[in-house]
Design an enzyme around this catalytic site. Sequence first.
Site, PDB file in Angstrom:
ATOM      1  N   SER A 152       0.848  -1.092   0.133  1.00  0.00           N
ATOM      2  CA  SER A 152       0.009  -0.096  -0.089  1.00  0.00           C
ATOM      3  C   SER A 152       1.021   1.279  -0.047  1.00  0.00           C
ATOM      4  CB  SER A 152      -0.901   0.026   1.168  1.00  0.00           C
ATOM      5  OG  SER A 152      -1.975   0.965   1.115  1.00  0.00           O
ATOM      6  N   ASP A 332      -9.021  -6.439  -4.713  1.00  0.00           N
ATOM      7  CA  ASP A 332      -8.674  -5.014  -4.286  1.00  0.00           C
ATOM      8  C   ASP A 332      -9.424  -3.957  -5.185  1.00  0.00           C
ATOM      9  OD1 ASP A 332      -7.486  -2.481  -3.405  1.00  0.00           O
ATOM     10  OD2 ASP A 332      -5.360  -3.429  -3.497  1.00  0.00           O
ATOM     11  N   HIS A 362      -8.268  -4.911  -0.443  1.00  0.00           N
ATOM     12  CA  HIS A 362      -6.891  -4.301  -0.220  1.00  0.00           C
ATOM     13  C   HIS A 362      -6.063  -4.774   1.026  1.00  0.00           C
ATOM     14  CE1 HIS A 362      -3.915  -1.394  -0.699  1.00  0.00           C
ATOM     15  NE2 HIS A 362      -4.146  -0.831   0.486  1.00  0.00           N
TER      16      HIS A 362
END
Length: 383
Positions: A152, A332, A362
Amino acid sequence: MEAAGAPAVPADGTLRVLRTGEFAFETGGVLPRMDIAYETWGTLDEDGSNAVLLLHALTGDTHVARGASGEPGWWDGFVGPGLTVDTDKYFVVAPGMVGGCNGTTGPGSAAPDGRAWGSRFPFTTIRDSVRLEARLADALGVDAWHTVLGGSMGGARALEWAVTFPERVGRCVSIASTAASTAEQIAFAQIQTRAIRLDPAFAGGDYYSAPARTPGERAGFGEGPVAGLGIARRMAHITYRSDVEFDARFGRTAQQDEEPLGSASLERGRYQVESYLDHQATKLVGRFDANAYVVITEALMSHDVGRGRGGVDAALAGLDGVEFLIAAVDSDRLYWPVQAEAMASRLPNCPPVEYIRTPIGHDGFLTDVEQLSGVLKRTVFTR
């Protein structure tokens, strides 16, 4: 915990802080002193060839794995003795993001006048954090990283490392990230920062009763715009999970002893999914500073490895000296897999995208990262 100019080797998983001098931010701000919080695991080889940099996500911190304290980390089961990132073989370093609230200098830190920086804290970018992290590498005696790895926002930082300092990165592992934040990602983030700024308790960013005065001390937790921060967290968490996971886990079930249909007074109880989001908001408010959330979120909004470098294609095309592993989460809906595929196609040798397969969304980069263990051991952590 210690603050020093040249850090000694700390105990595994123990928070330490490196105090450095003046720092000029990318967009023009200057602070007279910067602290960077970090934790390490393992021992650096004499030739410095086994150093691995692990970079946390938006509201993560330096505590990736258990160490001397025994406190669980956010990648337990993935980082540690005998694990994928084997701390018996590698010297693992996890620094805190610039502008945060867990030891690295941020808006809750004390300025020279004794007040928190607050609204005076400079606009921060991912590139700023990478440049400060390079100071930590220098202090630790790491000329080049064996691997830089993150998920991320950590994946964005890993990519920025590869582009800013390609000579210092042997391998780059970016999970559930992109080379530049997309319009949709910026839109989701803007709602979150606006929720915080529109909270009357935000006070223009100067809501602190007292700043953090020692390295590693935390300021602003539970103060100021807690309602706005809670809304921001609710919005973010919806993007971190998937519709499939929410529906399977909660459906339309009412929270225990509550009635979502309401009454004549217009008051009503909650569905389970509402209770879940409330819980996530309460947890974050208790451990994070609202100003830090804004600073780091806007840093991620600005993420673009092609900025000032002729665009993303040009920035990535010249990285033939860095080995890449790009991974995505198949469910995601914040960092879509197609974005990882597009990024990989722009890299030299067009590496295939590896997949974490999970219905979670995610957050699979946290909950199911061990699915990547096989390919990482075969291609990255081979020593």
